[in-house]
Design a protein around this motif. Structure first.
Motif, PDB file in Angstrom:
ATOM      1  N   THR A  53     -16.701  16.798  10.264  1.00  0.00           N
ATOM      2  CA  THR A  53     -16.050  15.634  10.872  1.00  0.00           C
ATOM      3  C   THR A  53     -14.778  15.331  10.088  1.00  0.00           C
ATOM      4  O   THR A  53     -14.753  14.444   9.233  1.00  0.00           O
ATOM      5  N   PRO A  54     -13.701  16.080  10.345  1.00  0.00           N
ATOM      6  CA  PRO A  54     -12.492  15.964   9.528  1.00  0.00           C
ATOM      7  C   PRO A  54     -11.782  14.624   9.636  1.00  0.00           C
ATOM      8  O   PRO A  54     -10.951  14.306   8.796  1.00  0.00           O
ATOM      9  N   ASN A  55     -12.096  13.828  10.655  1.00  0.00           N
ATOM     10  CA  ASN A  55     -11.399  12.558  10.819  1.00  0.00           C
ATOM     11  C   ASN A  55     -12.267  11.348  10.495  1.00  0.00           C
ATOM     12  O   ASN A  55     -11.896  10.214  10.788  1.00  0.00           O
ATOM     13  N   VAL A  56     -13.431  11.595   9.870  1.00  0.00           N
ATOM     14  CA  VAL A  56     -14.287  10.519   9.387  1.00  0.00           C
ATOM     15  C   VAL A  56     -14.086  10.395   7.879  1.00  0.00           C
ATOM     16  O   VAL A  56     -14.204  11.378   7.140  1.00  0.00           O
ATOM     17  N   SER A  57     -13.773   9.202   7.411  1.00  0.00           N
ATOM     18  CA  SER A  57     -13.439   8.983   6.009  1.00  0.00           C
ATOM     19  C   SER A  57     -14.607   9.310   5.088  1.00  0.00           C
ATOM     20  O   SER A  57     -15.755   8.944   5.349  1.00  0.00           O
ATOM     21  N   VAL A  58     -14.299  10.009   3.984  1.00  0.00           N
ATOM     22  CA  VAL A  58     -15.301  10.325   2.967  1.00  0.00           C
ATOM     23  C   VAL A  58     -15.683   9.063   2.204  1.00  0.00           C
ATOM     24  O   VAL A  58     -16.850   8.818   1.927  1.00  0.00           O
ATOM     25  N   LEU A  59     -14.695   8.255   1.851  1.00  0.00           N
ATOM     26  CA  LEU A  59     -14.939   7.039   1.086  1.00  0.00           C
ATOM     27  C   LEU A  59     -15.200   5.859   2.015  1.00  0.00           C
ATOM     28  O   LEU A  59     -14.858   5.877   3.195  1.00  0.00           O
ATOM     29  N   ASP A  60     -15.782   4.838   1.427  1.00  0.00           N
ATOM     30  CA  ASP A  60     -16.016   3.590   2.158  1.00  0.00           C
ATOM     31  C   ASP A  60     -14.677   2.890   2.319  1.00  0.00           C
ATOM     32  O   ASP A  60     -14.127   2.328   1.375  1.00  0.00           O
ATOM     33  N   SER A  61     -14.107   2.950   3.521  1.00  0.00           N
ATOM     34  CA  SER A  61     -12.749   2.480   3.752  1.00  0.00           C
ATOM     35  C   SER A  61     -12.726   1.303   4.721  1.00  0.00           C
ATOM     36  O   SER A  61     -13.735   0.954   5.333  1.00  0.00           O
ATOM     37  N   GLU A  62     -11.528   0.707   4.836  1.00  0.00           N
ATOM     38  CA  GLU A  62     -11.345  -0.367   5.805  1.00  0.00           C
ATOM     39  C   GLU A  62     -11.638   0.135   7.216  1.00  0.00           C
ATOM     40  O   GLU A  62     -12.162  -0.587   8.049  1.00  0.00           O
ATOM     41  N   PRO A  67      -7.732   6.620  13.810  1.00  0.00           N
ATOM     42  CA  PRO A  67      -7.530   6.400  15.248  1.00  0.00           C
ATOM     43  C   PRO A  67      -7.194   7.709  15.962  1.00  0.00           C
ATOM     44  O   PRO A  67      -6.712   8.659  15.344  1.00  0.00           O
ATOM     45  N   ASP A  68      -7.434   7.734  17.256  1.00  0.00           N
ATOM     46  CA  ASP A  68      -7.206   8.949  18.043  1.00  0.00           C
ATOM     47  C   ASP A  68      -5.760   9.432  17.912  1.00  0.00           C
ATOM     48  O   ASP A  68      -5.502  10.637  17.803  1.00  0.00           O
ATOM     49  N   LYS A  69      -4.805   8.505  17.913  1.00  0.00           N
ATOM     50  CA  LYS A  69      -3.395   8.892  17.826  1.00  0.00           C
ATOM     51  C   LYS A  69      -3.094   9.545  16.484  1.00  0.00           C
ATOM     52  O   LYS A  69      -2.391  10.566  16.411  1.00  0.00           O
ATOM     53  N   ILE A  70      -3.642   8.959  15.401  1.00  0.00           N
ATOM     54  CA  ILE A  70      -3.455   9.536  14.068  1.00  0.00           C
ATOM     55  C   ILE A  70      -4.125  10.901  14.000  1.00  0.00           C
ATOM     56  O   ILE A  70      -3.555  11.878  13.502  1.00  0.00           O
ATOM     57  N   GLU A  71      -5.357  10.966  14.490  1.00  0.00           N
ATOM     58  CA  GLU A  71      -6.126  12.214  14.456  1.00  0.00           C
ATOM     59  C   GLU A  71      -5.368  13.353  15.131  1.00  0.00           C
ATOM     60  O   GLU A  71      -5.173  14.436  14.558  1.00  0.00           O
ATOM     61  N   LYS A  72      -4.923  13.113  16.354  1.00  0.00           N
ATOM     62  CA  LYS A  72      -4.221  14.152  17.103  1.00  0.00           C
ATOM     63  C   LYS A  72      -2.895  14.507  16.443  1.00  0.00           C
ATOM     64  O   LYS A  72      -2.549  15.697  16.312  1.00  0.00           O
ATOM     65  N   TYR A 128      -5.927  26.496   5.952  1.00  0.00           N
ATOM     66  CA  TYR A 128      -6.130  25.144   5.435  1.00  0.00           C
ATOM     67  C   TYR A 128      -7.421  24.543   5.977  1.00  0.00           C
ATOM     68  O   TYR A 128      -7.969  24.992   6.988  1.00  0.00           O
ATOM     69  N   ALA A 129      -7.896  23.531   5.265  1.00  0.00           N
ATOM     70  CA  ALA A 129      -9.021  22.708   5.724  1.00  0.00           C
ATOM     71  C   ALA A 129      -8.656  21.264   5.448  1.00  0.00           C
ATOM     72  O   ALA A 129      -8.105  20.941   4.388  1.00  0.00           O
ATOM     73  N   ILE A 130      -8.937  20.374   6.402  1.00  0.00           N
ATOM     74  CA  ILE A 130      -8.563  18.969   6.244  1.00  0.00           C
ATOM     75  C   ILE A 130      -9.803  18.076   6.276  1.00  0.00           C
ATOM     76  O   ILE A 130     -10.814  18.417   6.883  1.00  0.00           O
ATOM     77  N   GLN A 131      -9.697  16.940   5.592  1.00  0.00           N
ATOM     78  CA  GLN A 131     -10.760  15.948   5.617  1.00  0.00           C
ATOM     79  C   GLN A 131     -10.161  14.577   5.383  1.00  0.00           C
ATOM     80  O   GLN A 131      -9.493  14.346   4.369  1.00  0.00           O
ATOM     81  N   ASN A 132     -10.371  13.683   6.328  1.00  0.00           N
ATOM     82  CA  ASN A 132      -9.941  12.304   6.125  1.00  0.00           C
ATOM     83  C   ASN A 132     -10.661  11.756   4.901  1.00  0.00           C
ATOM     84  O   ASN A 132     -11.877  11.800   4.804  1.00  0.00           O
ATOM     85  N   TYR A 133      -9.880  11.265   3.920  1.00  0.00           N
ATOM     86  CA  TYR A 133     -10.464  10.866   2.638  1.00  0.00           C
ATOM     87  C   TYR A 133     -10.690   9.362   2.559  1.00  0.00           C
ATOM     88  O   TYR A 133     -11.765   8.902   2.208  1.00  0.00           O
ATOM     89  N   SER A 134      -9.665   8.602   2.889  1.00  0.00           N
ATOM     90  CA  SER A 134      -9.818   7.153   2.934  1.00  0.00           C
ATOM     91  C   SER A 134      -8.687   6.562   3.769  1.00  0.00           C
ATOM     92  O   SER A 134      -7.637   7.185   3.948  1.00  0.00           O
ATOM     93  N   ASN A 135      -8.924   5.344   4.255  1.00  0.00           N
ATOM     94  CA  ASN A 135      -7.957   4.662   5.107  1.00  0.00           C
ATOM     95  C   ASN A 135      -7.757   3.246   4.581  1.00  0.00           C
ATOM     96  O   ASN A 135      -8.672   2.421   4.637  1.00  0.00           O
ATOM     97  N   VAL A 136      -6.576   2.994   4.058  1.00  0.00           N
ATOM     98  CA  VAL A 136      -6.310   1.715   3.395  1.00  0.00           C
ATOM     99  C   VAL A 136      -4.915   1.225   3.775  1.00  0.00           C
ATOM    100  O   VAL A 136      -3.940   1.993   3.710  1.00  0.00           O
ATOM    101  N   ASP A 137      -4.825  -0.045   4.159  1.00  0.00           N
ATOM    102  CA  ASP A 137      -3.532  -0.693   4.418  1.00  0.00           C
ATOM    103  C   ASP A 137      -2.664   0.100   5.390  1.00  0.00           C
ATOM    104  O   ASP A 137      -1.447   0.217   5.214  1.00  0.00           O
TER     105      ASP A 137
END
Length: 317
Positions: A53-62, A67-72, A128-137
Motif C-alpha cells: 500500500t504505497p500511498n498509506v502512511s507508515v507513521l501515525d500522521s494527520e 489524497p487521490d490527486k497526490i497519489e496519482k 524504484y520503490a515508493i512508500q508514503n511515509y508521513s503526511n504533515v501540514d
C-alpha cells in the motif's frame, strides 16, 4: 474367476497369524496420511498475506493516506523522473521539481543539481520503490528507494544495495501539485530576535529538510571588543537547539562564529529535527558567549587571554 481353495486357505491363515502387525501397519499409514494432510493445509493457510500500500502512511500522521490527486501525481512524477535520470536527460528531470526546491535547495543552479543527481544515477539502469511515509501540514512525504535493475544487469558478482531519500509532494499557491527532492521540504521566513548590551541576534529564515533544520542567523556585535560565540575552545557545547527537555548541539563543528568590533555576520547552522516530530523547537541557545580583549583563537594561548564577560542567550521561537 474362482480363487484356488488352497490359496484362499493360505491367505486366511496368513491374516490370522499376522493380524496384529497388519492392523498396526494400517493404523500407522492412516495416521501418516492424516498428519500429511494437516501439514499441507496448515502450510497453505500460513502463507504470509502481504499487501503493498504505497500511498498509506507508515507513521501515525494527520492524514493516514495521500489524497487521490497526490497519489496519482506522485506516481506519474516518480515514473517520469526516474526515467529521465536513467536516460541522463537531467534537464527534463530538473524541470519536474518545484521552483522552491530549485531556489532554496539547489540555489537555482542546474549544475549543482546535476552533481547531486549523478551520485544517485551512475549510468546503470535504476528501478524504484515508493512508500508514503508521513503526511504533515500539507506535505506528503514519500520514502523512495532507488536500486539497480537486476532484471537488466543480472546478479552475477553484484551485491544488492539501494539509495534512499524522502521526496515530498505538496500543493503550491495555485493548488498545483509540486515535488521536491533530496529530503528538502520547505523554507520559511521567520523573525526571532534577542539582544543585550553586547549582542543582537536575529533568526530570519529556516530551511526544513526531513531530518534536520537549517537556521539562517544574523549576529551583530554591539561592542568595541571581540565577541566569540563558537570556536570549539570551551570544552562544552556552544550553540544548541532547545527541543522539549533536551538541547541538541549543532553538528557544524567546522563553523566558527567570531565577531570583530561592530561586525555583523550571517551564519547558517543546522540541527537535527524530524519534520513530522510532534515535539517542536523552543529556541536557539547560545551557551558560552565570550566578550574578549585581544582574542587570537589560538588554543595554546586561550587560557591567558582576557575575558571581559561571559553569558548565555536564548533566541525564543
Amino acid at each position: 474367476m474362482a480363487i484356488n481353495p488352497d490359496l484362499r486357505l493360505k491367505i486366511r491363515h496368513f491374516f490370522r497369524d499376522h493380524y496384529k502387525p497388519i492392523v498396526i501397519v494400517v493404523i500407522v499409514l492412516l495416521v501418516l496420511v492424516i498428519i500429511n494432510r494437516f501439514l499441507i493445509g496448515r502450510e497453505s493457510n500460513g502463507v504470509p498475506q502481504t499487501t503493498y500500500t504505497p500511498n498509506v502512511s507508515v507513521l501515525d500522521s494527520e492524514e493516514s493516506t495521500a489524497p487521490d490527486k497526490i497519489e496519482k501525481s506522485f506516481e506519474e512524477f516518480i515514473y517520469d523522473y526516474v526515467g529521465y535520470c536513467n536516460n541522463r536527460n537531467f534537464v527534463e528531470a530538473w524541470n519536474l521539481i518545484s521552483d522552491d526546491c530549485k531556489k532554496n535547495f539547489f540555489s537555482d543552479s542546474y549544475d549543482t543539481y546535476v552533481k547531486y543527481v549523478k551520485q544517485k544515477f551512475d549510468g546503470n539502469t535504476k528501478r524504484y520503490a515508493i512508500q508514503n511515509y508521513s503526511n504533515v501540514d500539507g506535505k506528503y512525504i514519500y520514502n523512495v528507494k532507488i536500486f539497480n535493475d537486476f532484471l537488466a544487469t543480472g546478479l552475477t558478482n553484484q551485491q544488492y544495495t539501494y539509495q534512499e531519500e524522502k521526496i515530498i509532494a505538496s500543493y503550491d499557491e495555485n493548488k498545483k501539485v509540486v515535488f521536491s527532492v533530496g529530503n528538502y521540504i520547505d523554507t520559511k521566513k521567520v523573525n526571532y530576535m534577542a539582544s543585550n548590551d553586547y549582542l543582537m541576534v536575529n533568526v530570519k529564515e529556516v530551511v526544513e529538510k526531513y531530518n534536520f533544520s537549517i537556521y539562517k542567523i544574523n549576529f551583530l556585535n554591539r561592542t568595541n571588543n571581540t565577541i566569540v560565540i563558537k570556536d570549539g575552545l570551551t570544552g562544552d557545547w556552544e550553540v544548541g537547539l532547545a527541543i522539549g527537555n533536551e538541547i541538541r548541539s549543532t553538528p557544524d563543528d567546522d563553523i566558527s562564529i567570531v565577531l570583530q568590533p561592530g561586525e555583523s555576520k550571517v551564519v547558517s547552522l543546522s540541527f537535527e529535527k524530524f519534520y513530522d516530530s510532534k515535539t517542536q523547537p523552543d529556541g536557539i541557545v547560545l551557551n558560552a558567549v565570550r566578550v574578549m580583549d585581544n582574542y587570537t583563537g589560538n588554543p595554546d594561548t586561550a587560557e591567558a587571554e582576557i575575558e571581559i564577560d561571559k553569558f548565555s542567550m536564548t533566541i525564543g521561537f
